[in-house]
Design a protein around this motif. Structure first.
Motif, PDB file in Angstrom:
ATOM      1  N   LYS A 160       0.878  -1.168   0.000  1.00  0.00           N
ATOM      2  CA  LYS A 160       0.000   0.000   0.000  1.00  0.00           C
ATOM      3  C   LYS A 160       0.915   1.218   0.000  1.00  0.00           C
ATOM      4  O   LYS A 160       1.507   1.563   1.012  1.00  0.00           O
ATOM      5  N   GLU A 161       1.027   1.857  -1.143  1.00  0.00           N
ATOM      6  CA  GLU A 161       1.993   2.931  -1.319  1.00  0.00           C
ATOM      7  C   GLU A 161       1.360   4.258  -0.905  1.00  0.00           C
ATOM      8  O   GLU A 161       0.466   4.773  -1.563  1.00  0.00           O
ATOM      9  N   SER A 162       1.839   4.804   0.218  1.00  0.00           N
ATOM     10  CA  SER A 162       1.286   6.040   0.770  1.00  0.00           C
ATOM     11  C   SER A 162       2.384   7.028   1.123  1.00  0.00           C
ATOM     12  O   SER A 162       2.265   7.784   2.084  1.00  0.00           O
ATOM     13  N   ILE A 166       4.274  10.383  -5.933  1.00  0.00           N
ATOM     14  CA  ILE A 166       3.791   9.509  -6.994  1.00  0.00           C
ATOM     15  C   ILE A 166       4.938   8.818  -7.723  1.00  0.00           C
ATOM     16  O   ILE A 166       4.758   7.751  -8.321  1.00  0.00           O
ATOM     17  N   ARG A 168       7.293   7.213  -6.418  1.00  0.00           N
ATOM     18  CA  ARG A 168       7.599   5.944  -5.735  1.00  0.00           C
ATOM     19  C   ARG A 168       6.893   4.770  -6.412  1.00  0.00           C
ATOM     20  O   ARG A 168       7.443   3.668  -6.487  1.00  0.00           O
ATOM     21  N   SER A 169       5.680   4.984  -6.886  1.00  0.00           N
ATOM     22  CA  SER A 169       4.947   3.892  -7.544  1.00  0.00           C
ATOM     23  C   SER A 169       5.706   3.380  -8.759  1.00  0.00           C
ATOM     24  O   SER A 169       5.854   2.162  -8.957  1.00  0.00           O
ATOM     25  N   THR A 170       6.214   4.294  -9.576  1.00  0.00           N
ATOM     26  CA  THR A 170       6.995   3.888 -10.749  1.00  0.00           C
ATOM     27  C   THR A 170       8.280   3.205 -10.334  1.00  0.00           C
ATOM     28  O   THR A 170       8.710   2.214 -10.952  1.00  0.00           O
ATOM     29  N   LEU A 182       0.668  -3.662  -6.362  1.00  0.00           N
ATOM     30  CA  LEU A 182       0.832  -2.272  -5.963  1.00  0.00           C
ATOM     31  C   LEU A 182      -0.532  -1.606  -5.841  1.00  0.00           C
ATOM     32  O   LEU A 182      -1.286  -1.531  -6.815  1.00  0.00           O
ATOM     33  N   THR A 184      -2.559   1.942  -4.314  1.00  0.00           N
ATOM     34  CA  THR A 184      -2.395   3.288  -3.813  1.00  0.00           C
ATOM     35  C   THR A 184      -3.190   3.456  -2.525  1.00  0.00           C
ATOM     36  O   THR A 184      -4.294   2.936  -2.388  1.00  0.00           O
ATOM     37  N   ALA A 193      -1.978   7.342  -9.585  1.00  0.00           N
ATOM     38  CA  ALA A 193      -1.333   6.051  -9.316  1.00  0.00           C
ATOM     39  C   ALA A 193      -1.895   4.948 -10.201  1.00  0.00           C
ATOM     40  O   ALA A 193      -1.148   4.124 -10.744  1.00  0.00           O
ATOM     41  N   ALA A 198      -0.598   1.179 -10.735  1.00  0.00           N
ATOM     42  CA  ALA A 198      -1.167   0.573  -9.531  1.00  0.00           C
ATOM     43  C   ALA A 198      -2.388  -0.250  -9.918  1.00  0.00           C
ATOM     44  O   ALA A 198      -3.166   0.151 -10.799  1.00  0.00           O
ATOM     45  N   TRP A 201      -6.705   0.162  -5.040  1.00  0.00           N
ATOM     46  CA  TRP A 201      -6.915   1.428  -4.330  1.00  0.00           C
ATOM     47  C   TRP A 201      -7.460   1.103  -2.945  1.00  0.00           C
ATOM     48  O   TRP A 201      -8.578   0.609  -2.820  1.00  0.00           O
TER      49      TRP A 201
END
Length: 298
Positions: A160-162, A166, A168-170, A182, A184, A193, A198, A201
């Motif tokens: 859970k990318e928080s 943005i 960081r997701s890539t 992945l 968001t 995301a 991603a 959600w």
């Protein structure tokens, strides 16, 4: 393993402060009826740190009963690794489909300690784990380098990318491909995301506006970006309410106005009041007044 919209549900209380099982069941069912893809219990939004471990297991069991064949996860966010491991074991016995894990809520672990903590929880629960990386709220950054160490353990299946960045997701996708699911975890970065890869959600405002949340996700997945973006732009002032010290009170107020729930929170939190409440209420009521017509979804 996990994709789609997974709302981080709120915990409902009666006037005497006890858990309101009936209202939680009603609210969880609203989410499932809207087409969400699972439920996550007792996170930050679910006031997990304000609940006893037994209460958290009660809330999780309600999620599990409502979600049916879709996954229900329990959040593990404890100050002490010992307590986190104990909760992970309880979650496994209660039938959890997985855990969303925060390294520590009080002591800010360094990278070595973060890895050790997460591995210990994985060992204790022996369940699939979503790593909750939120350096702003919890002051611990689960970096790509830390994920590299955790990737060797098959129980770590998702992130859970928080981080609120943005990029960081890539970076995660570039480093790991599809090794981790992945998702968001920042409502007002969700479209961005999802647009760059991603696949899920972990949503907050979904609790008050589930149809719109599900529509955005499904439209993006179908490549219908313009339609998704139109809804997202309407949604954005509401989504900003998730990125706040008062996210619990904000979203419970949104639930009260949009789905007829209540605003009760567990102390030391108190419901919004005064000018702050007036501003949030205006945002919610303005959005409800111009709610978009949703396109047909496959």
């Amino acid at each position: 393993m996990w994709k789609g919209v997974l709302p981080a549900v709120t915990t409902k209380f009666k006037e005497d402060g006890s858990l309101d099982h009936e209202e939680m069941t009603r609210c969880f069912q609203i989410q499932m009826d809207a087409g969400v893809d699972g439920l996550i219990a007792c996170g930050s939004l679910g006031e997990g740190p304000m609940l006893s471990q037994d209460e958290r297991i009660e809330v999780f069991k309600l999620c599990k009963a409502v979600s049916g064949d879709k996954p229900s996860l329990l959040t593990v966010a404890e100050a002490a690794t010992r307590d986190a491991c104990a909760l992970a074991e309880k979650a496994a016995k209660a039938g959890a489909d997985g855990l969303m894990v925060v390294p520590s809520t009080i002591y800010h672990t360094d990278p070595r300690e973060t890895v050790a903590t997460l591995k210990a929880i994985a060992q204790a629960g022996d369940l699939p784990i979503m790593i909750y990386s939120n350096r702003l709220a919890y002051r611990v950054d689960v970096t790509v380098e830390i994920m590299e160490q955790l990737a060797k353990d098959a129980r770590f299946v998702a992130v859970k990318e928080s981080s609120d960045d943005i990029r960081r997701s890539t970076e995660i996708i570039n480093r790991f491909g599809d090794r981790f699911d992945l998702l968001t975890g920042v409502d007002n970065l969700a479209f961005e995301a999802l647009s760059i890869g991603a696949i899920g959600w972990v949503a907050g405002l979904c609790l008050a506006f589930p149809d719109e949340t599900v529509a955005i996700y499904r439209l993006v997945q179908a490549g219908r970006y313009k339609e998704a973006l139109d809804i997202y732009r309407w949604f954005r002032p509401l989504l900003d309410l998730d990125v706040s010290t008062y996210l619990v009170q904000n979203i419970k107020l949104a639930e009260a106005l949009a789905i007829g729930s209540n605003e009760r929170v567990r102390a030391p939190r108190l419901p919004l009041a005064g000018e702050r409440r007036a501003k949030v209420e205006q945002v919610i009521k303005s959005a409800i007044a111009c709610r978009p017509k949703l396109p047909a979804l496959a």
